[in-house]
Design an enzyme around this catalytic site. Structure first.
Site, PDB file in Angstrom:
ATOM      1  N   LYS A  89       0.903  -1.156  -0.141  1.00  0.00           N
ATOM      2  CA  LYS A  89      -0.062   0.089   0.301  1.00  0.00           C
ATOM      3  C   LYS A  89       0.962   1.247  -0.114  1.00  0.00           C
ATOM      4  O   LYS A  89       0.459   2.425  -0.425  1.00  0.00           O
ATOM      5  CB  LYS A  89      -0.835   0.350   0.959  1.00  0.00           C
ATOM      6  CG  LYS A  89      -1.977  -1.218   1.246  1.00  0.00           C
ATOM      7  CD  LYS A  89      -2.683  -0.599   0.795  1.00  0.00           C
ATOM      8  CE  LYS A  89      -4.355  -1.979   0.114  1.00  0.00           C
ATOM      9  NZ  LYS A  89      -4.469  -2.825   1.334  1.00  0.00           N
ATOM     10  N   GLU A 111     -10.000   6.190   3.038  1.00  0.00           N
ATOM     11  CA  GLU A 111     -10.832   4.957   3.579  1.00  0.00           C
ATOM     12  C   GLU A 111      -9.999   3.326   3.564  1.00  0.00           C
ATOM     13  O   GLU A 111      -8.477   3.977   3.471  1.00  0.00           O
ATOM     14  CB  GLU A 111     -11.374   4.723   2.716  1.00  0.00           C
ATOM     15  CG  GLU A 111     -10.548   3.573   1.299  1.00  0.00           C
ATOM     16  CD  GLU A 111     -10.247   3.794   0.328  1.00  0.00           C
ATOM     17  OE1 GLU A 111      -9.925   5.123   0.350  1.00  0.00           O
ATOM     18  OE2 GLU A 111      -9.315   2.778   0.239  1.00  0.00           O
ATOM     19  N   SER A 377       1.724  -9.555  -0.815  1.00  0.00           N
ATOM     20  CA  SER A 377       1.533  -8.277  -0.593  1.00  0.00           C
ATOM     21  C   SER A 377       1.671  -7.683   0.931  1.00  0.00           C
ATOM     22  O   SER A 377       2.304  -7.009   0.840  1.00  0.00           O
ATOM     23  CB  SER A 377       0.155  -8.153  -1.652  1.00  0.00           C
ATOM     24  OG  SER A 377      -0.784  -8.778  -0.323  1.00  0.00           O
TER      25      SER A 377
HETATM   26  C1  LIG Z   1      -5.125  -4.152   1.135  1.00  0.00           C
HETATM   27  C2  LIG Z   1      -4.665  -5.482   0.961  1.00  0.00           C
HETATM   28  C3  LIG Z   1      -4.689  -5.914  -0.082  1.00  0.00           C
HETATM   29  C4  LIG Z   1      -5.897  -6.041  -0.926  1.00  0.00           C
HETATM   30  O1  LIG Z   1      -6.133  -4.686  -1.930  1.00  0.00           O
HETATM   31  P1  LIG Z   1      -5.323  -4.704  -3.580  1.00  0.00           P
HETATM   32  O2  LIG Z   1      -5.781  -3.480  -4.165  1.00  0.00           O
HETATM   33  O3  LIG Z   1      -6.448  -5.806  -3.989  1.00  0.00           O
HETATM   34  O4  LIG Z   1      -4.053  -5.024  -3.337  1.00  0.00           O
HETATM   35  C5  LIG Z   1      -4.112  -7.305  -0.150  1.00  0.00           C
HETATM   36  N1  LIG Z   1      -3.230  -7.854   0.477  1.00  0.00           N
HETATM   37  C6  LIG Z   1      -3.015  -6.653   1.632  1.00  0.00           C
HETATM   38  C7  LIG Z   1      -1.523  -6.760   2.579  1.00  0.00           C
HETATM   39  C8  LIG Z   1      -3.719  -5.749   1.680  1.00  0.00           C
HETATM   40  O5  LIG Z   1      -2.991  -4.497   2.834  1.00  0.00           O
END
Ligand SMILES: *Cc1c(COP(=O)(O)O)cnc(C)c1O
Length: 400
Positions: A89, A111, A377
């Site tokens: 993020k 948000e 992620s």
């Molecule tokens: C917010 C988040 C997501 C999902 O958001 P995307 O916009 O689909 O990437 C996925 N993994 C983590 C660790 C997140 O914080």
């Protein structure tokens, strides 16, 4: 076929800017500023400078040997979990707050679902001396308490949202409502490739650092910039968009998005938008979304607060429609098993969102020798309560 956004903000049939008139000037100014700065040398020096020294990029492309052995494929993990604040993020947040700063904005709105976008935004707002207000559903505040505390300690105001399912979509509604009343001094940092044009393409641009690095790192480690496949979880779709971006026109690279099926695609408790959605407008964008026959948004459900969203970015709706990307669905239970598997095989505690991408490995069969890149992620610190609670059941089922 091109997968770039057109000048009106559409990917094929999806996208656009369906917004109240009062926000029109903001959106137009934002798009002009983004288009002017995206190739600006000084702007990019500031952006990439912070990504390097503040975030810790490039994030490693880690060859996961024990995971590879289990699945019979060469699996690399793109370690977005090692970024400052714990997920991908922050890449987007830094880009957007730098833009806002150059537009003379003093107040940052966001948000958040899992709280990762809220923490990243509160962090960068502190760094750049901006006021920060984060909208978060009450349900999510309860299940991601450590992130709520972090945002508050970093100086942000966290506004509890009590409408709807009290999760991500409701928080976005509330952020937009607030922005309508503060259009001059505030910039709304959307945390995924959703929302009105220019957000989807802008967020994808800032996140595309992920696939830019993957190409370079694969070249070094494998002698080719092309993986056989790229796998990423999809909430709104920003980590997936970032991981796919530099491969969109390389047809030999398979792109696989993984959505949250919740308790099952047909259970009524799901966030699998591609599997169960149809075309409509949500948060300013024409895209696929979960709705009933009257066009009312169906409340999404997922164990993962970051994937608990009834829509999907217009890019992904388009990639699905054109067949360029494949979308799979993973349940809460499958994701939890993948969490414990990664802990035991690689010593990495993933975010519950990222575990959805990991669980897809169980459903794929690899006959190709080429490398498979999975976007990890985020890290699992924020999910420890869930993991401690669920550990006994999940451990029983996955261990050999
Ligand atoms: C917010 C988040 C997501 C999902 O958001 P995307 O916009 O689909 O990437 C996925 N993994 C983590 C660790 C997140 O914080």
């Amino acid at each position: 076929m091109t997968y770039a956004i057109d000048k009106n903000g559409y990917y094929g049939y999806y996208g656009g800017a369906y917004i109240p008139e009062i926000l029109r000037a903001n959106i137009v100014a934002l798009k002009q500023q983004f288009l002017a700065l995206r190739d600006d040398q000084a702007f990019n020096a500031a952006f990439f400078g912070l990504l390097k020294d503040y975030v810790g990029r490039p994030s490693p492309l880690y060859y996961a040997s024990r995971l590879s052995e289990r699945y019979g494929a060469k699996i690399y993990l793109k370690r977005e979990d090692l970024n400052h604040t714990g997920s991908h993020k922050i890449n987007n947040t830094i880009g957007q707050v730098l833009l806002a700063q150059r537009m003379g904005k003093r107040h940052i709105l966001a948000e958040t679902g899992a709280g990762q976008h809220g923490v990243a935004t509160a962090t960068v707002a502190a760094l750049m001396d901006m006021q920060c207000t984060v909208f978060m559903g009450e349900t999510d505040m309860a299940r991601q308490q450590p992130n709520v505390e972090k945002m508050r300690l970093l100086g942000a105001t966290v506004v509890p949202v009590t409408s709807g399912s009290k999760t991500l979509k409701d928080a976005a509604n509330e952020a937009i409502r607030y922005w309508i009343h503060h259009p001059v001094d505030a910039h709304y940092v959307i945390g995924s490739v959703i929302g009105p044009d220019p957000y989807p393409a802008m967020v994808a641009h800032f996140q595309s650092v992920i696939s830019g690095e993957i190409r370079r790192q694969l070249m070094e480690q494998e002698g080719t910039p092309f993986p056989h496949a790229v796998i990423a979880c999809v909430g709104g779709g920003s980590n997936a968009a970032g991981a796919f971006h530099h491969f969109l026109n390389d047809k030999e690279v398979q792109l696989i998005g993984v959505e949250a099926a919740g308790k099952g695609v047909d259970s009524g408790y799901t966030a699998a938008t591609i599997a169960t959605g149809s075309t409509g407008v949500i948060h300013g964008s024409k895209t696929l979304l979960m709705q009933d026959s009257d066009g009312q948004i169906r409340e999404p459900y997922s164990i993962s607060a970051g994937l608990d969203y009834p829509g999907i970015g217009p890019l992904h709706a388009y990639l699905h429609e054109t067949g360029r990307a494949t979308f799979m669905q993973v349940t809460d239970e499958e994701a939890l098993q993948a969490v414990f598997l990664l802990m035991h095989l690689e010593g990495i505690i993933p975010a519950i969102e990222s575990a959805h991408a990991l669980a897809a490995l169980e459903k794929l069969s690899f006959t190709h020798a080429g490398p498979v890149v999975l976007c990890l992620s985020g890290r699992g610190d924020k999910d420890m309560d869930t993991y401690i609670r669920e550990a006994p059941a999940a451990l029983k089922t996955h261990l050999p």
